[in-house]
Every structure is written in structure tokens, then in C-alpha cells.
Design a protein around this motif. Structure first.
Motif, PDB file in Angstrom:
ATOM      1  N   THR A 180      18.263 -18.660 -90.683  1.00  0.00           N
ATOM      2  CA  THR A 180      17.096 -19.268 -89.500  1.00  0.00           C
ATOM      3  C   THR A 180      18.031 -20.645 -88.803  1.00  0.00           C
ATOM      4  O   THR A 180      18.822 -21.399 -89.647  1.00  0.00           O
ATOM      5  CB  THR A 180      16.890 -20.126 -91.062  1.00  0.00           C
ATOM      6  OG1 THR A 180      17.723 -20.623 -91.887  1.00  0.00           O
ATOM      7  CG2 THR A 180      15.647 -19.260 -92.125  1.00  0.00           C
ATOM      8  N   LEU A 181      17.316 -20.784 -88.173  1.00  0.00           N
ATOM      9  CA  LEU A 181      17.136 -21.758 -86.521  1.00  0.00           C
ATOM     10  C   LEU A 181      19.376 -21.720 -86.143  1.00  0.00           C
ATOM     11  O   LEU A 181      19.188 -22.829 -86.459  1.00  0.00           O
ATOM     12  CB  LEU A 181      16.596 -23.238 -87.128  1.00  0.00           C
ATOM     13  CG  LEU A 181      16.086 -22.692 -87.884  1.00  0.00           C
ATOM     14  CD1 LEU A 181      15.196 -24.658 -88.023  1.00  0.00           C
ATOM     15  CD2 LEU A 181      15.008 -22.816 -86.522  1.00  0.00           C
ATOM     16  N   VAL A 182      19.706 -20.622 -86.375  1.00  0.00           N
ATOM     17  CA  VAL A 182      20.863 -20.629 -86.026  1.00  0.00           C
ATOM     18  C   VAL A 182      20.600 -19.584 -84.565  1.00  0.00           C
ATOM     19  O   VAL A 182      22.399 -19.684 -83.618  1.00  0.00           O
ATOM     20  CB  VAL A 182      21.658 -19.534 -87.097  1.00  0.00           C
ATOM     21  CG1 VAL A 182      21.108 -18.408 -87.344  1.00  0.00           C
ATOM     22  CG2 VAL A 182      23.259 -19.515 -87.067  1.00  0.00           C
ATOM     23  N   PHE A 183      20.162 -18.733 -84.064  1.00  0.00           N
ATOM     24  CA  PHE A 183      20.046 -17.922 -82.862  1.00  0.00           C
ATOM     25  C   PHE A 183      20.264 -18.544 -81.790  1.00  0.00           C
ATOM     26  O   PHE A 183      20.962 -18.328 -80.857  1.00  0.00           O
ATOM     27  CB  PHE A 183      19.638 -16.699 -82.993  1.00  0.00           C
ATOM     28  CG  PHE A 183      19.780 -15.652 -83.746  1.00  0.00           C
ATOM     29  CD1 PHE A 183      20.465 -14.393 -82.830  1.00  0.00           C
ATOM     30  CD2 PHE A 183      19.463 -15.223 -84.722  1.00  0.00           C
ATOM     31  CE1 PHE A 183      21.119 -13.325 -83.108  1.00  0.00           C
ATOM     32  CE2 PHE A 183      20.544 -13.832 -85.585  1.00  0.00           C
ATOM     33  CZ  PHE A 183      21.439 -13.103 -84.366  1.00  0.00           C
ATOM     34  N   CYS A 184      19.823 -19.944 -82.144  1.00  0.00           N
ATOM     35  CA  CYS A 184      19.705 -20.494 -80.082  1.00  0.00           C
ATOM     36  C   CYS A 184      20.864 -21.092 -80.345  1.00  0.00           C
ATOM     37  O   CYS A 184      21.288 -21.788 -78.752  1.00  0.00           O
ATOM     38  CB  CYS A 184      19.080 -21.939 -80.303  1.00  0.00           C
ATOM     39  SG  CYS A 184      19.582 -22.570 -82.308  1.00  0.00           S
ATOM     40  N   THR A 185      22.279 -21.204 -81.317  1.00  0.00           N
ATOM     41  CA  THR A 185      23.634 -21.594 -81.025  1.00  0.00           C
ATOM     42  C   THR A 185      24.543 -20.493 -81.235  1.00  0.00           C
ATOM     43  O   THR A 185      25.643 -21.072 -81.459  1.00  0.00           O
ATOM     44  CB  THR A 185      24.368 -23.073 -82.146  1.00  0.00           C
ATOM     45  OG1 THR A 185      24.070 -22.224 -83.629  1.00  0.00           O
ATOM     46  CG2 THR A 185      22.402 -24.004 -82.006  1.00  0.00           C
ATOM     47  N   ILE A 186      24.025 -19.624 -81.254  1.00  0.00           N
ATOM     48  CA  ILE A 186      25.502 -18.576 -81.483  1.00  0.00           C
ATOM     49  C   ILE A 186      25.252 -18.497 -79.587  1.00  0.00           C
ATOM     50  O   ILE A 186      24.773 -18.214 -79.230  1.00  0.00           O
ATOM     51  CB  ILE A 186      24.768 -17.373 -82.419  1.00  0.00           C
ATOM     52  CG1 ILE A 186      24.367 -17.277 -83.605  1.00  0.00           C
ATOM     53  CG2 ILE A 186      25.700 -16.413 -82.323  1.00  0.00           C
ATOM     54  CD1 ILE A 186      23.806 -15.750 -84.310  1.00  0.00           C
ATOM     55  N   PRO A 187      26.853 -17.845 -79.558  1.00  0.00           N
ATOM     56  CA  PRO A 187      27.196 -18.564 -78.218  1.00  0.00           C
ATOM     57  C   PRO A 187      26.845 -16.797 -77.453  1.00  0.00           C
ATOM     58  O   PRO A 187      26.683 -16.158 -76.362  1.00  0.00           O
ATOM     59  CB  PRO A 187      28.958 -18.221 -78.891  1.00  0.00           C
ATOM     60  CG  PRO A 187      28.804 -19.103 -78.820  1.00  0.00           C
ATOM     61  CD  PRO A 187      28.153 -18.084 -80.672  1.00  0.00           C
ATOM     62  N   HIS A 188      26.792 -15.396 -78.448  1.00  0.00           N
ATOM     63  CA  HIS A 188      26.857 -13.976 -78.313  1.00  0.00           C
ATOM     64  C   HIS A 188      25.926 -13.725 -79.326  1.00  0.00           C
ATOM     65  O   HIS A 188      26.927 -12.851 -80.455  1.00  0.00           O
ATOM     66  CB  HIS A 188      28.316 -13.367 -78.043  1.00  0.00           C
ATOM     67  CG  HIS A 188      29.787 -14.113 -76.943  1.00  0.00           C
ATOM     68  ND1 HIS A 188      29.223 -14.030 -75.416  1.00  0.00           N
ATOM     69  CD2 HIS A 188      30.653 -14.537 -77.762  1.00  0.00           C
ATOM     70  CE1 HIS A 188      30.471 -15.022 -75.419  1.00  0.00           C
ATOM     71  NE2 HIS A 188      31.012 -15.149 -76.048  1.00  0.00           N
TER      72      HIS A 188
END
Length: 198
Positions: free
Chosen positions: A104-112
Motif C-alpha cells: 500500500t502506497l509503496v510502489f511509487c518509491t521502490i527503486p526497481h
């Protein structure tokens, strides 16, 4: 993630959580069952929403300050929660470990993010359910271009958050079978439900 951003994250998010995000999380996490992997647990805002259908949660969060802030929610949770200081691109779990994966609201910040999706696939059991709540690049060309223009500055202000990431497109190109997509806040946010093939 900067300590300043971590310290203000929950207060900034509180109006959104009480204004609708909390209900979205609660409805989404009702579908979580068995052994659960949570990607990017942050300060543990999802932890109160796991219910008796969940056996245990392994929650990954690479940021020390975020993870430290989640300890009280771990103690208050009604299911066992184990915290792990790892990244989504390199999960320390055996193949086919989890019945449900939550992000939740995390894939925007995952580098890869594509690598993270491959790791989620690896550690998920056949038939596992995957539940996302993410903000995405808008389909409307004009608004999408605004997101594109704002993203470089926003990434600096919000510790790597990409306003314009096409998370749904990446998920659809993975091996996950998307079963349902619900739009929230005029399409800025989506809940995405999927399963891996049996």
C-alpha cells in the motif's frame, strides 16, 4: 528516507487516513488470509486492519526510522507481526512462502519495481492473492503530463516518490492475474486485486 520526512509522515497522512484511506485499507485487507507478506510497511498503518483470517505477517521496511515508529502498532496488533529491515527487490524468504502479499502506497518509491514484482512472484504460493493500494499516473494526457513535470521536484520533497509511475501497467505486464481494479479519488489512487495461477 530523511528523519524529518519520517517524523512528519503520519501527521501529514492523518487527514487522508481519516477521510477515506483508512476505509480503503480496511476493505482491502479483509481479503488477506494465511501467511502475509507486507511490502514497505512504513510506520505500520496497516497493522490494525489484519484480522483473524491472517496467521502472521512478515512486514518489510528498509527505513530504520519508519520501522522504529511501527513498534507500537506491532504490539497492539491482533495478529503476530515480524519486522524485517530489507528491500522488496531482494526478499530473504524461500520460494512459495506466502498466501497473501500486501503493498500500500509503496510502489511509487521502490527503486526497481519490476524486480520487486518478480521477487513477490517468487515468494508467493501458487494461487496466492496480491493486494495493492497505490497512486498512479493518470490516463488523461494533460494531467499525466502535469504529473511528469512535477515528479522530479516531488521525488526530492517526498523521498523518492514518483507521482507518474504506471504501477498498474507494470503489474499487468507481470505474471499476476489482475482480477479487479477499483478507482479512488478520480483515478489518482487504485486498489488492485490479483492472484497468481494455481
Amino acid at each position: 528516507m530523511s528523519k524529518l520526512f519520517t517524523n512528519v509522515y503520519d501527521p501529514i497522512m492523518k487527514p487522508l487516513e481519516t477521510g477515506g484511506f483508512g476505509a480503503i485499507r480496511e476493505n482491502l485487507l479483509r481479503e488477506a488470509t494465511g501467511r502475509v507478506l507486507e511490502i514497505g510497511a512504513g510506520t505500520g498503518v496497516n497493522f490494525p486492519y489484519y484480522d483473524a483470517a491472517v496467521e502472521a505477517v512478515d512486514a518489510i521496511e528498509p527505513d530504520d526510522d519508519m520501522r522504529n515508529q511501527s513498534h507500537e502498532r506491532v504490539r497492539e496488533a491482533t495478529v503476530p507481526i515480524r519486522l524485517h529491515a530489507v528491500r522488496a527487490e531482494n526478499l530473504p524468504f524461500p520460494d512459495q512462502s506466502f498466501d497473501t502479499v500486501v503493498a500500500t502506497l509503496v510502489f511509487c518509491t521502490i527503486p526497481h519495481p519490476t524486480l520487486a514484482l518478480r521477487e513477490i512472484e517468487r515468494v508467493s504460493k501458487p494461487g496466492a492473492r496480491v493486494l495493492f493500494f497505490e497512486h498512479v499516473r493518470l490516463d488523461q494526457p494533460a494531467l499525466g503530463k502535469i504529473q511528469d513535470a512535477l515528479t522530479p521536484l516531488w521525488k526530492k520533497a517526498a523521498d523518492g516518490c514518483h507521482l507518474n509511475r504506471d504501477t498498474l501497467g507494470m503489474i499487468q505486464q507481470s505474471k499476476l492475474d489482475v482480477t479487479n481494479v477499483d478507482s479512488h479519488y478520480k483515478g489518482v489512487f487504485l486498489t488492485i486485486h490479483g492472484n497468481y495461477p494455481e
